[in-house]
Motif scaffolding. Structure first.
Motif, PDB file in Angstrom:
ATOM      1  N   LEU A 113      -3.574  11.453   1.383  1.00 48.36           N
ATOM      2  CA  LEU A 113      -2.616  11.702   2.459  1.00 48.36           C
ATOM      3  C   LEU A 113      -3.181  11.250   3.808  1.00 48.36           C
ATOM      4  O   LEU A 113      -2.437  10.778   4.672  1.00 48.36           O
ATOM      5  N   ARG A 114      -4.491  11.389   3.989  1.00 43.96           N
ATOM      6  CA  ARG A 114      -5.096  10.922   5.238  1.00 43.96           C
ATOM      7  C   ARG A 114      -5.045   9.391   5.336  1.00 43.96           C
ATOM      8  O   ARG A 114      -4.919   8.836   6.431  1.00 43.96           O
ATOM      9  N   ILE A 115      -5.147   8.717   4.192  1.00 45.64           N
ATOM     10  CA  ILE A 115      -4.996   7.262   4.199  1.00 45.64           C
ATOM     11  C   ILE A 115      -3.580   6.897   4.615  1.00 45.64           C
ATOM     12  O   ILE A 115      -3.363   5.988   5.425  1.00 45.64           O
ATOM     13  N   ALA A 116      -2.600   7.619   4.074  1.00 42.96           N
ATOM     14  CA  ALA A 116      -1.208   7.381   4.463  1.00 42.96           C
ATOM     15  C   ALA A 116      -1.024   7.607   5.958  1.00 42.96           C
ATOM     16  O   ALA A 116      -0.335   6.842   6.645  1.00 42.96           O
ATOM     17  N   GLU A 117      -1.644   8.663   6.478  1.00 47.27           N
ATOM     18  CA  GLU A 117      -1.556   8.948   7.911  1.00 47.27           C
ATOM     19  C   GLU A 117      -2.186   7.826   8.730  1.00 47.27           C
ATOM     20  O   GLU A 117      -1.612   7.377   9.743  1.00 47.27           O
ATOM     21  N   ALA A 118      -3.353   7.367   8.305  1.00 49.79           N
ATOM     22  CA  ALA A 118      -4.055   6.316   9.044  1.00 49.79           C
ATOM     23  C   ALA A 118      -3.255   5.021   9.078  1.00 49.79           C
ATOM     24  O   ALA A 118      -3.342   4.255  10.043  1.00 49.79           O
ATOM     25  N   LEU A 119      -2.470   4.778   8.044  1.00 48.39           N
ATOM     26  CA  LEU A 119      -1.663   3.559   7.972  1.00 48.39           C
ATOM     27  C   LEU A 119      -0.305   3.731   8.640  1.00 48.39           C
ATOM     28  O   LEU A 119       0.461   2.769   8.734  1.00 48.39           O
TER      29      LEU A 119
ATOM     30  N   ALA B 163       0.833  -1.206   0.000  1.00 53.43           N
ATOM     31  CA  ALA B 163       0.000   0.000   0.000  1.00 53.43           C
ATOM     32  C   ALA B 163       0.867   1.254   0.000  1.00 53.43           C
ATOM     33  O   ALA B 163       0.537   2.252  -0.658  1.00 53.43           O
ATOM     34  N   THR B 164       1.977   1.216   0.721  1.00 58.55           N
ATOM     35  CA  THR B 164       2.909   2.348   0.728  1.00 58.55           C
ATOM     36  C   THR B 164       3.476   2.584  -0.663  1.00 58.55           C
ATOM     37  O   THR B 164       3.573   3.725  -1.132  1.00 58.55           O
ATOM     38  N   VAL B 165       3.857   1.509  -1.329  1.00 58.47           N
ATOM     39  CA  VAL B 165       4.390   1.614  -2.695  1.00 58.47           C
ATOM     40  C   VAL B 165       3.330   2.193  -3.632  1.00 58.47           C
ATOM     41  O   VAL B 165       3.612   3.071  -4.458  1.00 58.47           O
ATOM     42  N   ALA B 166       2.092   1.704  -3.492  1.00 59.02           N
ATOM     43  CA  ALA B 166       1.008   2.188  -4.358  1.00 59.02           C
ATOM     44  C   ALA B 166       0.731   3.671  -4.119  1.00 59.02           C
ATOM     45  O   ALA B 166       0.539   4.433  -5.073  1.00 59.02           O
ATOM     46  N   LEU B 167       0.723   4.089  -2.865  1.00 55.91           N
ATOM     47  CA  LEU B 167       0.492   5.505  -2.549  1.00 55.91           C
ATOM     48  C   LEU B 167       1.598   6.384  -3.122  1.00 55.91           C
ATOM     49  O   LEU B 167       1.322   7.438  -3.707  1.00 55.91           O
ATOM     50  N   ALA B 168       2.845   5.965  -2.961  1.00 54.14           N
ATOM     51  CA  ALA B 168       3.971   6.748  -3.469  1.00 54.14           C
ATOM     52  C   ALA B 168       3.914   6.871  -4.989  1.00 54.14           C
ATOM     53  O   ALA B 168       4.315   7.901  -5.556  1.00 54.14           O
TER      54      ALA B 168
END
Length: 237
Positions: A107-113, A87-92
């Motif tokens: 960005l809020r999804i990244a924060e939540a994870l 998921a981190t790779v996909a977000l980046a």
């Protein structure tokens, strides 16, 4: 096959069982199930997909969760917890080309994870002219690579940005940032003063004795009171 022809309850149960079994043959049917209008059915299918193949599921789900703003972030994060790395790779990969209106949720999804995004991605967010993007970016700061941008935002005209900048500095700042946070204790907004006081307590380089000394040096009564309140709340007094 129960997954496609059974009752709603049977399909939900089948999805859960197939997810637990990590049955790769069920992937196409689960993918169709994930596209249904029934949110419970769709989210159950997504949970099963991420159990079967976290990488492929993350590539599918991250864009979907960004788009589906009607789905609670807690639900998205709960499912993606099983696929943090992909998921981190996909977000980046997605964030640099994402339309501005979608950036805050991404960005809020990244924060939540609790994921650490590439510094370049965060820097772009912190330099944005859109306040929701800047605020979401600040909430996602977890490493000091973007500390220069965070420090600059302490003087932002929007008090909500100053609040999040203070909080971010508490997470990634050092001893040199104590004076910056002390200055915020005189901010006109109560929440800025409060978060600045909390951030001072979070700086890893400051001891309790140093915090006591800083408090004693404050000539602004409101600033001193705010730092005293934060110290009391943390059990330091």
């Amino acid at each position: 096959m129960l997954l496609e022809r059974g009752t709603r309850t049977a399909r939900l149960l089948a999805a859960l069982v197939l997810g637990h079994m990590r049955d790769k043959d069920a992937w196409p049917a689960l993918l169709r199930m994930a596209g249904q209008a029934d949110n419970t059915v769709a989210l159950t299918a997504l949970w099963a997909l991420v159990r079967i193949d976290p990488r492929a599921a993350a590539d599918y789900m991250v864009p979907l969760f960004i788009q589906r703003e009607d789905w609670a972030l807690s639900l998205a994060a709960g499912i993606l917890q099983q696929a943090i790395a992909p998921a981190t790779v996909a977000l980046a990969r997605i964030l640099p080309d994402l339309e501005p209106a979608r950036l805050p949720r991404a960005l809020r999804i990244a924060e939540a994870l609790h994921v650490t995004l590439p510094a370049g991605v965060l820097r772009t967010a912190l330099l944005s002219e859109a306040m929701p993007v800047v605020i979401a970016g600040l909430r996602s700061v977890r490493t000091p690579e973007t500390i220069a941008e965070v420090r600059a935002l302490l003087a932002h005209a929007d008090w909500q940005v100053r609040v999040q900048a203070a909080r971010a500095l508490g997470r990634v700042g050092g001893r040199a940032d104590a004076d910056r946070l002390l200055a915020l204790l005189a901010d006109r907004e109560w929440w800025v003063r409060y978060r600045a006081a909390q951030a001072l307590l979070e700086l890893p380089a400051l001891s309790r004795a140093e915090l006591e000394s800083l408090r004693a040096s404050l000539t602004d009564r409101f600033a001193a009171d705010m730092l005293s309140q934060a110290m009391a709340e943390s059990g330091m007094t």
